[in-house]
Design an enzyme around this catalytic site. Structure first.
Site, short mmCIF file in Angstrom:
data_model
loop_
_atom_site.label_atom_id
_atom_site.label_comp_id
_atom_site.label_asym_id
_atom_site.label_seq_id
_atom_site.Cartn_x
_atom_site.Cartn_y
_atom_site.Cartn_z
N ASP A 38 17.67 -35.71 6.30
CA ASP A 38 16.81 -35.81 7.49
C ASP A 38 16.51 -34.45 8.08
OD1 ASP A 38 16.85 -38.65 7.38
OD2 ASP A 38 18.87 -38.58 8.20
N GLN B 269 17.74 -36.71 0.62
CA GLN B 269 19.06 -36.51 1.24
C GLN B 269 19.31 -35.00 1.42
OE1 GLN B 269 19.24 -38.92 -1.70
NE2 GLN B 269 18.48 -40.32 -0.16
P1 IMP Z 1 23.73 -44.37 0.32
O1 IMP Z 1 22.90 -43.26 -0.23
O2 IMP Z 1 22.89 -45.51 0.86
O3 IMP Z 1 24.77 -44.81 -0.63
O4 IMP Z 1 24.49 -43.81 1.61
C1 IMP Z 1 25.52 -42.84 1.49
C2 IMP Z 1 25.51 -41.88 2.67
O5 IMP Z 1 24.36 -41.06 2.59
C3 IMP Z 1 25.44 -42.55 4.04
O6 IMP Z 1 26.14 -41.76 4.96
C4 IMP Z 1 23.95 -42.52 4.37
O7 IMP Z 1 23.72 -42.55 5.76
C5 IMP Z 1 23.58 -41.18 3.77
N1 IMP Z 1 22.16 -41.12 3.37
C6 IMP Z 1 21.58 -41.67 2.29
N2 IMP Z 1 20.28 -41.38 2.24
C7 IMP Z 1 20.03 -40.60 3.29
C8 IMP Z 1 18.85 -39.95 3.76
O8 IMP Z 1 17.76 -40.00 3.18
N3 IMP Z 1 18.97 -39.22 4.91
C9 IMP Z 1 20.16 -39.11 5.55
N4 IMP Z 1 21.29 -39.69 5.15
C10 IMP Z 1 21.22 -40.43 4.02
MG MG Z 2 15.21 -39.22 6.17
#
Ligand code: IMP
Ligand code: MG
Length: 421
Positions: free
Chosen positions: A13, A222
């Protein structure tokens, strides 16, 4: 311009969508190389807001070729929905989008498994986006995953049935809800019909483009500290979000990359669980009060803290960041004092890196340098010299502490709220 990898230098983000949108003006091809619809890239074109999850932000530029690379995990149904949403807003998608036949699929049982795993972890839950990302990558690594090309094969129902059966066994054992085969088969067959012409050998496509001297932009999703290897494990996502992931996730070799740009906010945020050394209630209340820092994918309020230069310096090393883009500067406009963490103190000693041991990281005390604020609206600045002197000093310090060249400053979501120092 050259072939550029764009990565997030913090916890995601960072405002990559906006920066990519600005950079794609000069790119011929924009490539996503990891992650899936856990990503949420927000882009404003005029008053229109677009939130992209799987499709590269380049799609909004009409002429840009967009590629979803082999390293991405794709939910075909979610992808079709995203295409339709864009088309409803008048964005042409078909001719400009291609999807790697090698990209692995996210299926409904992955989402169910994601939810199950989170529930079982209780207080230690990661706070995933529940998009099934971890379980889909787990299947890929376990060599049981289904790829986009399987969707086009005649024996697709057979392969799907096998996977549904195996996943349901696991779901039952974990106390989850088994999924039913028939509706999944029908829904994914419909998606396959829509996506069929877009699923190709993207490695060949990208190498043909390289041979033609086309300019490529690798759009990271990410951030560096959500990287499965280099992030704050286990509070990470399941892919390599750092620069190396762009090569493995696309089939474009490292020696064809010319530049790495790291995107960072003028402060720090993260969503979900896990450490955030500079977390601070003052700045969180301020930003949330301004209506800022709510997640694009899940709507969750993001955790907020001061800029952490230990984090960005280490990210600069791991990614090979040449240039930085600092976003959300305007979020700090009303503060009279702004803190920046220059290093940590651990048991009375100076520490200049992010320790892998989370207990150690939790024991780290951020050591701050305090900068005077500028108490002036920066969102209307368009040139470097439009910025207040204190804002310029702050930005220069961020670049110097991160060890990279300051190449872009963003003072708002619009394309023209961008300053090239
Ligand atoms: P997952 O990718 O859904 O497995 O989430 C794993 C971790 O990564 C969590 O803490 C999410 O909030 C974070 N996360 C995944 N994708 C994003 C993104 O695009 N922006 C910020 N945090 C992310
Ligand atoms: Mg984002």
């Amino acid at each position: 311009m050259a072939n550029i990898i764009l990565v997030g230098a913090q916890w995601g983000d960072e405002g990559k969508g906006k920066v990519i949108d600005v950079l794609t003006e000069r790119a011929d091809v924009v490539v996503r190389t990891q992650g899936g619809s856990n990503a949420g890239h927000t882009v404003f074109v005029g008053p229109q807001k677009y939130v992209l999850h799987l499709i590269p932000s380049g799609i909004l530029r009409g002429k840009t070729q967009c590629v979803i690379g082999n390293g991405v995990v794709v939910d075909p149904v979610a992808l079709v929905r995203e295409i339709q949403d864009l088309e409803r807003l008048g964005v042409r998608v078909n001719g400009n989008l291609r999807i790697s036949e090698k990209a692995h699929m996210v299926l409904p049982y992955h989402r169910e498994l994601d939810a199950c795993a989170e529930k079982l972890k209780g207080k230690q839950s990661i706070g995933t986006t529940r998009r099934g990302i971890g379980p889909a990558y787990a299947d890929k690594i376990s060599r049981t995953g289904l790829r986009m090309l399987d969707l086009l094969r005649r024996d697709w129902p057979l392969r799907l049935r096998e996977q549904v059966r195996a996943s349901n066994r696991l779901l039952r054992a974990l106390g989850g809800k088994p999924v039913s085969l028939a509706p999944i088969e029908a829904e994914y067959r419909r998606a396959a019909r829509r996506l069929r012409p877009l699923i190709v050998d993207t490695v060949q496509l990208l190498h043909d483009a390289l041979d033609e001297g086309k300019q490529m932009l690798f759009e990271g999703a990410q951030g560096s500290y959500l990287d499965i290897d280099h992030g704050t494990y286990p509070y990470v996502t399941s892919s390599n979000t750092t620069a190396g992931g762009a090569c493995t996730g696309s089939g474009v070799p490292p020696n064809r990359i010319d530049k790495v740009i790291g995107v960072m906010k003028a402060y720090t945020t993260r969503v979900g669980g896990g450490p955030l050394p500079t977390e601070d209630a003052t700045i969180a209340d301020l930003l949330h009060g301004m209506g800022r820092e709510f997640g694009a994918t899940t709507g969750r309020a993001r955790r907020c803290g001061w800029f952490d230069a230990v984090v960005t310096r280490q990210a600069a090393r791991i990614n090979g960041i040449d240039e930085i883009a600092v976003t959300n500067l305007d979020g700090l406009d009303t503060l009279s004092e702004i803190k920046v963490c220059t290093h940590y103190a651990l048991a009375g000693r100076r520490l200049d890196r992010v320790p892998a041991d989370l207990d150690q990281l939790a024991a780290c005390k951020p050591v701050y340098r305090v900068f005077p604020g500028w108490s002036k609206d920066t969102s209307t600045a368009r040139r470097w010299n439009d910025l207040p002197r204190n804002a310029r000093a702050y930005l220069k310090a961020l670049a110097q502490l991160s060890g990279a060249h300051l190449a872009m400053v963003s003072v708002g979501p619009a394309r023209d709220q961008t300053i090239l120092p």
